[in-house]
Design a protein around this motif. Sequence first.
Motif, mmCIF file in Angstrom:
data_model
loop_
_atom_site.group_PDB
_atom_site.id
_atom_site.type_symbol
_atom_site.label_atom_id
_atom_site.label_comp_id
_atom_site.label_asym_id
_atom_site.label_seq_id
_atom_site.Cartn_x
_atom_site.Cartn_y
_atom_site.Cartn_z
ATOM 1 N N ARG A 85 -45.703 -13.664 64.744
ATOM 2 C CA ARG A 85 -44.965 -14.376 63.628
ATOM 3 C C ARG A 85 -45.630 -15.527 63.200
ATOM 4 N NH1 ARG A 85 -39.123 -17.801 63.812
ATOM 5 N NH2 ARG A 85 -40.382 -18.961 65.072
ATOM 6 N N GLU A 86 -46.218 -16.381 63.905
ATOM 7 C CA GLU A 86 -47.035 -17.580 63.336
ATOM 8 C C GLU A 86 -48.389 -16.760 62.680
ATOM 9 O OE1 GLU A 86 -46.435 -20.534 63.890
ATOM 10 O OE2 GLU A 86 -44.474 -19.754 64.724
ATOM 11 N N ARG A 87 -48.941 -15.963 62.955
ATOM 12 C CA ARG A 87 -50.050 -15.355 62.256
ATOM 13 C C ARG A 87 -49.502 -14.714 60.953
ATOM 14 N NH1 ARG A 87 -52.828 -11.670 67.007
ATOM 15 N NH2 ARG A 87 -50.555 -12.399 67.914
ATOM 16 N N GLU A 176 -44.244 -24.189 57.210
ATOM 17 C CA GLU A 176 -45.155 -22.685 57.073
ATOM 18 C C GLU A 176 -43.887 -21.843 56.595
ATOM 19 O OE1 GLU A 176 -45.010 -23.047 61.681
ATOM 20 O OE2 GLU A 176 -44.961 -24.529 59.757
ATOM 21 N N GLN A 177 -42.524 -22.429 56.533
ATOM 22 C CA GLN A 177 -41.654 -21.539 56.004
ATOM 23 C C GLN A 177 -40.717 -21.837 54.752
ATOM 24 O OE1 GLN A 177 -39.035 -22.382 59.649
ATOM 25 N NE2 GLN A 177 -39.168 -20.228 60.351
ATOM 26 N N ARG A 178 -41.655 -22.868 54.264
ATOM 27 C CA ARG A 178 -40.976 -23.418 53.037
ATOM 28 C C ARG A 178 -40.716 -22.609 51.815
ATOM 29 N NH1 ARG A 178 -46.265 -25.051 53.748
ATOM 30 N NH2 ARG A 178 -47.965 -24.344 52.216
ATOM 31 N N ARG A 179 -41.467 -21.476 51.911
ATOM 32 C CA ARG A 179 -41.256 -20.404 50.692
ATOM 33 C C ARG A 179 -40.010 -19.535 50.693
ATOM 34 N NH1 ARG A 179 -46.662 -17.731 48.796
ATOM 35 N NH2 ARG A 179 -45.558 -17.498 46.890
ATOM 36 N N PHE A 180 -39.416 -19.824 51.800
ATOM 37 C CA PHE A 180 -38.219 -18.919 52.177
ATOM 38 C C PHE A 180 -36.700 -19.626 51.958
ATOM 39 C CE2 PHE A 180 -40.964 -17.555 56.253
ATOM 40 C CZ PHE A 180 -41.917 -16.945 55.394
ATOM 41 N N ARG A 181 -36.938 -20.774 51.611
ATOM 42 C CA ARG A 181 -35.588 -21.445 51.641
ATOM 43 C C ARG A 181 -34.394 -20.877 50.468
ATOM 44 N NH1 ARG A 181 -34.647 -25.526 48.288
ATOM 45 N NH2 ARG A 181 -36.890 -25.897 47.910
ATOM 46 N N LEU A 182 -33.431 -20.424 50.977
ATOM 47 C CA LEU A 182 -32.151 -19.925 49.961
ATOM 48 C C LEU A 182 -31.123 -20.063 50.719
ATOM 49 C CD1 LEU A 182 -32.468 -18.763 47.191
ATOM 50 C CD2 LEU A 182 -32.180 -16.621 48.073
ATOM 51 N N ASP A 183 -29.995 -20.901 50.013
ATOM 52 C CA ASP A 183 -28.930 -21.366 50.658
ATOM 53 C C ASP A 183 -27.770 -19.857 49.998
ATOM 54 O OD1 ASP A 183 -28.162 -21.680 48.138
ATOM 55 O OD2 ASP A 183 -27.835 -23.721 48.329
ATOM 56 N N ALA A 184 -26.561 -20.042 50.379
ATOM 57 C CA ALA A 184 -25.645 -19.071 50.219
ATOM 58 C C ALA A 184 -25.210 -18.606 48.850
ATOM 59 C CB ALA A 184 -24.263 -19.290 51.198
ATOM 60 N N ALA A 185 -25.222 -19.991 48.050
ATOM 61 C CA ALA A 185 -24.996 -19.802 46.629
ATOM 62 C C ALA A 185 -26.182 -19.289 46.057
ATOM 63 C CB ALA A 185 -24.545 -21.191 46.108
ATOM 64 N N GLY A 186 -27.290 -19.613 46.491
ATOM 65 C CA GLY A 186 -28.451 -18.896 45.839
ATOM 66 C C GLY A 186 -28.768 -17.680 46.185
ATOM 67 N N VAL A 187 -28.435 -17.082 47.341
ATOM 68 C CA VAL A 187 -28.222 -15.799 47.559
ATOM 69 C C VAL A 187 -27.347 -14.699 46.634
ATOM 70 C CG1 VAL A 187 -27.775 -13.920 49.265
ATOM 71 C CG2 VAL A 187 -29.048 -16.105 49.978
ATOM 72 N N TRP A 188 -26.202 -15.437 46.574
ATOM 73 C CA TRP A 188 -25.031 -14.819 45.591
ATOM 74 C C TRP A 188 -25.563 -14.551 44.366
ATOM 75 C CZ3 TRP A 188 -21.790 -11.351 45.713
ATOM 76 C CH2 TRP A 188 -20.677 -11.276 44.855
#
Length: 461
Positions: A85-87, A176-188
């Motif tokens: 996962r790190e790679r 390294e996970q900064r591009r993944f951020r999405l909360d419940a309202a954003g998903v919906w």
Amino acid sequence: MLDQLWAPRAWLPGGWRERVLLDIGRDGRWSAVTPNVDAPPGAHVAAGPLLPSLVDAHSHAFQRAFAGLAEVREGTSADDFWSWRERMYAVAQRITPAQLRAVAAQLCVELLRGGYTQVCEFHYLQHDADGRPYADDPLAMAWTLADAASDAGLGLTLLPALYERAGFRQPALRPEQRRFRLDAAGVWAAARRIESAGRPLLGAGLAIHSLRAAAPESLAALRDLSEGFEGPIHIHVAEQAAEVQDCKAALGERPIQWLYDQGLLDARWQLVHATHATRKEIAAVDACEAGVVLCPTTEANLGDGLPDLEGWLAAGVSLSLGSDSQVSRDALEELRWLEYGQRLHLRRRNVAAAPGLQQPSTAARLFDAMVAGGARAAGEPSWGLTPGARADALVVDGDADALAGVPPARLLDALVFASPARPWRDVLVAGRWAIQDGRHAQGAGIAGRFHSAMEALWNEA
């Protein structure tokens, strides 16, 4: 688009039937399927036996850029999912929208060649390299994936993923996970925009990356937002033994049991991997009519472990297949590995066969299960060579060396267990040929852009 397709043999619900005429409506779905008739004038005659295509129920398209590039162990420490996962994060941090489109389009062509005509994209690569929403459109990466699928002519179910923390006891994401951020309202909001876009062959569902990546209150918020939503809801769950132990320590229960006890699971839910499930959890999943997505080649590649295939089959839980990390893009290889893993573990043959249920063929039982389960995973009302299902199909290359001399009644068995090369001559999607005579009309251009993207990605590494 075709109006009629006639096949000398076709795999219909219940098995092989002869001389089958399939009518296609203007909506790109089968309007009638009639066996035991001669080909009428004007019908397109399939060049070989006809099979339903399969749904790729779990994909991370950007990981196609990483497939095969993590097979060297560095240092003296053990290599497992967590080190892989790190790679993988290194690719996720730098791939651009243009590069993603090139990589995803190539993947889509390969999936078509591998027997898939619909892919469920578990989408968490949301933002720019700095972790900020794209200024022009926060869904830029989602539309990039939709454009890539359209380039190839593959159906797509986009699943924007809830992803807000690095672990059960880590309230924020790692850099390294900064591009993944999405909360419940954003998903919906993302799913509603995708669904309302009106693009051909594009649908939407919801995803939660995992229990470790989403707080319980966020799952509750997404449940409330999606009340009445009929599309699929996917989640990674119980993939690694360490994840199960971490969940027990943080939430007091194993992950599948926790989801069930919280009243979250229902027929919309698809549990991706569910590798480490107990028989009690299998019964719980069955009781709430949720489905399970198995990804055999990825689970083998990452050393995740083996699912309780006998338990899932015996319970009648809806099952489907996923290409996941893209180490394989071939549906038949996934079916082979699903069965072969069980044979190696249990030291028995034909583990998935069920003669007592009049299902003595391992290939037939698994294939039929994946056809039905794939429909649910993708949010389709039905799938296969049956009226109402989308007019998708695979034409077998009858001249393939691996099939030479195979009795017609054993063709599916030979396809799954004795055909190392891709056996599809033609691939139909919504009544249009995506592959003909082994060729994709846009394949050369897509491949050229893919090579350029890979060169740029890895020269920068």
